[in-house]
Motif scaffolding. Structure first.
Motif, PDB file in Angstrom:
ATOM      1  N   PHE A 197      94.518 107.880 110.126  1.00 39.01           N
ATOM      2  CA  PHE A 197      95.555 106.942 109.644  1.00 39.01           C
ATOM      3  C   PHE A 197      97.019 107.479 109.574  1.00 39.01           C
ATOM      4  CE2 PHE A 197      91.720 105.526 107.719  1.00 39.01           C
ATOM      5  CZ  PHE A 197      91.397 104.569 108.117  1.00 39.01           C
ATOM      6  N   ALA A 198      97.970 106.841 110.084  1.00 38.37           N
ATOM      7  CA  ALA A 198      99.423 107.245 109.872  1.00 38.37           C
ATOM      8  C   ALA A 198      99.796 107.650 108.400  1.00 38.37           C
ATOM      9  CB  ALA A 198     100.270 105.846 110.304  1.00 38.37           C
ATOM     10  N   PRO A 199     100.090 108.925 108.187  1.00 41.19           N
ATOM     11  CA  PRO A 199     100.391 109.476 107.014  1.00 41.19           C
ATOM     12  C   PRO A 199     101.309 108.579 106.049  1.00 41.19           C
ATOM     13  CG  PRO A 199     101.072 110.937 108.452  1.00 41.19           C
ATOM     14  CD  PRO A 199     100.644 109.848 109.325  1.00 41.19           C
ATOM     15  N   LEU A 200     101.154 108.472 104.828  1.00 42.41           N
ATOM     16  CA  LEU A 200     102.140 107.949 103.693  1.00 42.41           C
ATOM     17  C   LEU A 200     102.431 108.999 103.106  1.00 42.41           C
ATOM     18  CD1 LEU A 200     100.391 104.558 103.169  1.00 42.41           C
ATOM     19  CD2 LEU A 200     102.739 104.601 104.000  1.00 42.41           C
TER      20      LEU A 200
ATOM     21  N   GLU B 299     100.651 101.768 110.078  1.00 44.42           N
ATOM     22  CA  GLU B 299     101.814 102.556 110.809  1.00 44.42           C
ATOM     23  C   GLU B 299     102.989 102.150 110.472  1.00 44.42           C
ATOM     24  OE1 GLU B 299     101.124 102.852 114.875  1.00 44.42           O
ATOM     25  OE2 GLU B 299      98.960 103.994 114.665  1.00 44.42           O
ATOM     26  N   GLN B 300     103.099 100.692 110.392  1.00 44.51           N
ATOM     27  CA  GLN B 300     104.490 100.122 109.785  1.00 44.51           C
ATOM     28  C   GLN B 300     104.908 100.751 108.427  1.00 44.51           C
ATOM     29  OE1 GLN B 300     106.112  98.031 112.518  1.00 44.51           O
ATOM     30  NE2 GLN B 300     107.886  98.748 110.831  1.00 44.51           N
ATOM     31  N   LEU B 301     104.021 100.601 107.740  1.00 42.72           N
ATOM     32  CA  LEU B 301     104.505 100.952 106.130  1.00 42.72           C
ATOM     33  C   LEU B 301     104.788 102.496 106.250  1.00 42.72           C
ATOM     34  CD1 LEU B 301     101.648  99.417 104.202  1.00 42.72           C
ATOM     35  CD2 LEU B 301     103.983  98.877 104.027  1.00 42.72           C
ATOM     36  N   ALA B 302     103.901 103.358 106.928  1.00 37.63           N
ATOM     37  CA  ALA B 302     104.335 104.718 107.228  1.00 37.63           C
ATOM     38  C   ALA B 302     105.738 104.862 107.753  1.00 37.63           C
ATOM     39  CB  ALA B 302     103.239 105.539 108.037  1.00 37.63           C
TER      40      ALA B 302
END
Lengths: 201, 267
Positions: free
Chosen positions: A102-105, A173-176
């Motif tokens: 997952f896109a990393p936060l 991804e958008q949040l990251a």
């Protein structure tokens, strides 16, 4: 006749809350959302028969609501958000491999993460391709399961599952992207340039 | 199950859409893999926040929308009835009118044989629902905004001379919104408004007796009797104690309304 109206009212009343939540996601103003719900009930009333009440599924009213939204959108009577992309566009919209990380936060405390989501989640959802946004909205606001979403979108359950996976990844991804202060998207979205991730500015 | 597979199935798992064997496997993996467990926790937070963001908080607005639609539907039904009537020739219409007059006359005669017929209580349920609908449509026209049952009870007693004894809420999901005094069937009534899980409900108390509730369906359970009626999609549940009729009105189940009444009865 009045008992028929009462039976109809008793049938639709339990669905009022989630239909309203859903209408607010299809419409762009609260007034349009109320109109959308009202028109949905009026159309449902035309087909309603207590004898068939058991056959009406939870998705039935949502199918009608979406049809009304689509009709209004086509007639350009209202600005509504029902413009699903075709599957080819969706496939191109995001990576196909659903097993990729997952896109990393960035690590942030629970409180800070909640503030970040408060601040950014609505914008992240709105930035998704309409068909991705719609499956999430149908699941969360419409409280529908995958089978019911498939019924509303008139597609196989497998398609819903795959689209939902992609949509959730796209949201992540958008949040990251928003969480990276130097990202181009962040700079573009905060044209004022003063807002920081975490929302405490 | 590997981390790759968990990532592939995580969203369906959190949506409760995986079949049982796969779901158990994934759950076991989460219990032993901190990295995947963290990802699952992040997704759960996003879901919680999404759920809160996508559901409107104002419970009254959709109720008003439904009330408007139902008014439109009922009005169109009346028009439809009138237009169907006009399709018949004048002779048939006159014959129908004569038959209607005869039916009404016979009905009145039968009704007059029983001076204590069911009409008053039927009217009472109607009046309570009409008052409740008015409350919803008028956007909560309260005279007292208070979530304190003692304050509202004292205020209602002073205004109506009816000991409403509003219940102290023992459940977080049920809260008092406010109160107002009104008249039902010419009698002073104490009205309190509640939200039960976001759904509006009213509790009305007025001086009266069993006779006021005769036309409603009597239900006896655990040695106690309460009365139930349904009107325009609303449920009315009522009981009588110490010369006070208490009624709860709302769209929720009979059981929910009865428990509100029970709390009021216990004070």
């Amino acid at each position: 006749m009045n008992s028929l109206a009462s039976a109809f009212e008793a049938f639709v009343a339990p669905h009022l809350r989630r239909l309203t939540a859903l209408a607010r996601q299809y419409a762009r103003t609260p007034e349009d959302a109320v109109d959308l719900v009202q028109e949905t009930f009026l159309r449902a009333w035309r087909d309603f028969s207590p004898a068939h009440e058991a056959a009406y599924r939870r998705a039935w009213l949502v199918v009608i609501l979406r049809n009304v939204a689509t009709d209004w959108s086509r007639a350009e009577r209202r600005r509504l958000r029902v413009t699903p992309l075709d599957d080819a566009e969706l496939t191109e919209a995001l990576p196909a491999d659903l097993s990729e990380p997952f896109a990393p936060l960035p690590a942030m405390g629970e409180e800070r993460f909640r503030e970040f989501l408060d601040d950014r989640l609505a914008a992240a959802l709105d930035s998704l391709p309409p068909a991705f946004r719609e499956v999430i909205v149908l699941s969360v606001a419409g409280e529908l399961n995958y089978r019911e979403i498939a019924e509303v979108l008139d597609c196989p359950v497998g398609t819903v599952m795959s689209r939902m996976g992609r949509a959730r990844r796209a949201l992540r991804e958008q949040l990251a992207d928003y969480a990276r202060p130097s990202s181009g998207t962040e700079a573009r979205r905060n044209s004022g340039g003063t807002e920081r991730c975490g929302g405490s500015s | 199950m590997t981390c790759f597979e968990v990532r592939e199935y995580l969203f369906a798992f959190l949506d409760g859409e995986l079949d049982a064997p796969l779901s158990i496997e994934l759950q076991r993996h989460l219990e032993h893999c901190p990295e995947c467990a963290r990802e699952a926790e992040i997704e759960r937070s996003i879901r919680r926040q999404l759920g809160a963001a996508l559901h409107p908080h104002d419970a009254a607005a959709p109720q008003v929308a439904l009330a408007r639609v139902m008014a439109q539907i009922r009005s169109s039904q009346s028009r439809a009835r009138r237009s169907v009537w006009r399709r018949f020739p004048m002779g048939v219409r006159l014959l129908g009118l004569a038959a209607a007059v005869l039916v009404i006359a016979l009905g009145s005669w039968f009704a007059s044989r029983d001076a204590h017929g069911p009409e008053p209580s039927q009217q009472l349920a109607d009046l309570l629902v009409a008052d409740f609908e008015h409350f919803l449509e008028a956007g909560k026209s309260l005279q007292l905004n208070s979530s304190d049952p003692r304050e509202a009870s004292a205020w209602l007693l002073e205004r109506t001379q009816v000991a409403a004894t509003l219940p102290a809420m023992r459940r977080d999901r049920c809260k008092l919104v406010g109160a107002r005094s009104c008249k039902v069937s010419g009698r002073p009534a104490a009205c309190a408004f509640y939200e039960i899980e976001g759904q509006p409900a009213s509790l009305v108390a007025m001086n009266g007796s069993d006779a006021d509730l005769r036309a409603m369906q009597a239900v006896t359970a655990n040695g106690r009797t309460h009365w139930v009626d349904r009107c325009r999609g609303h449920t009315v549940v009522a009981c009588v104690a110490d010369g006070i009729v208490r009624a709860a009105v709302g769209r929720m189940s009979e059981q929910e309304l009865l428990s509100l009444l029970d709390m009021a009865h216990e004070g």
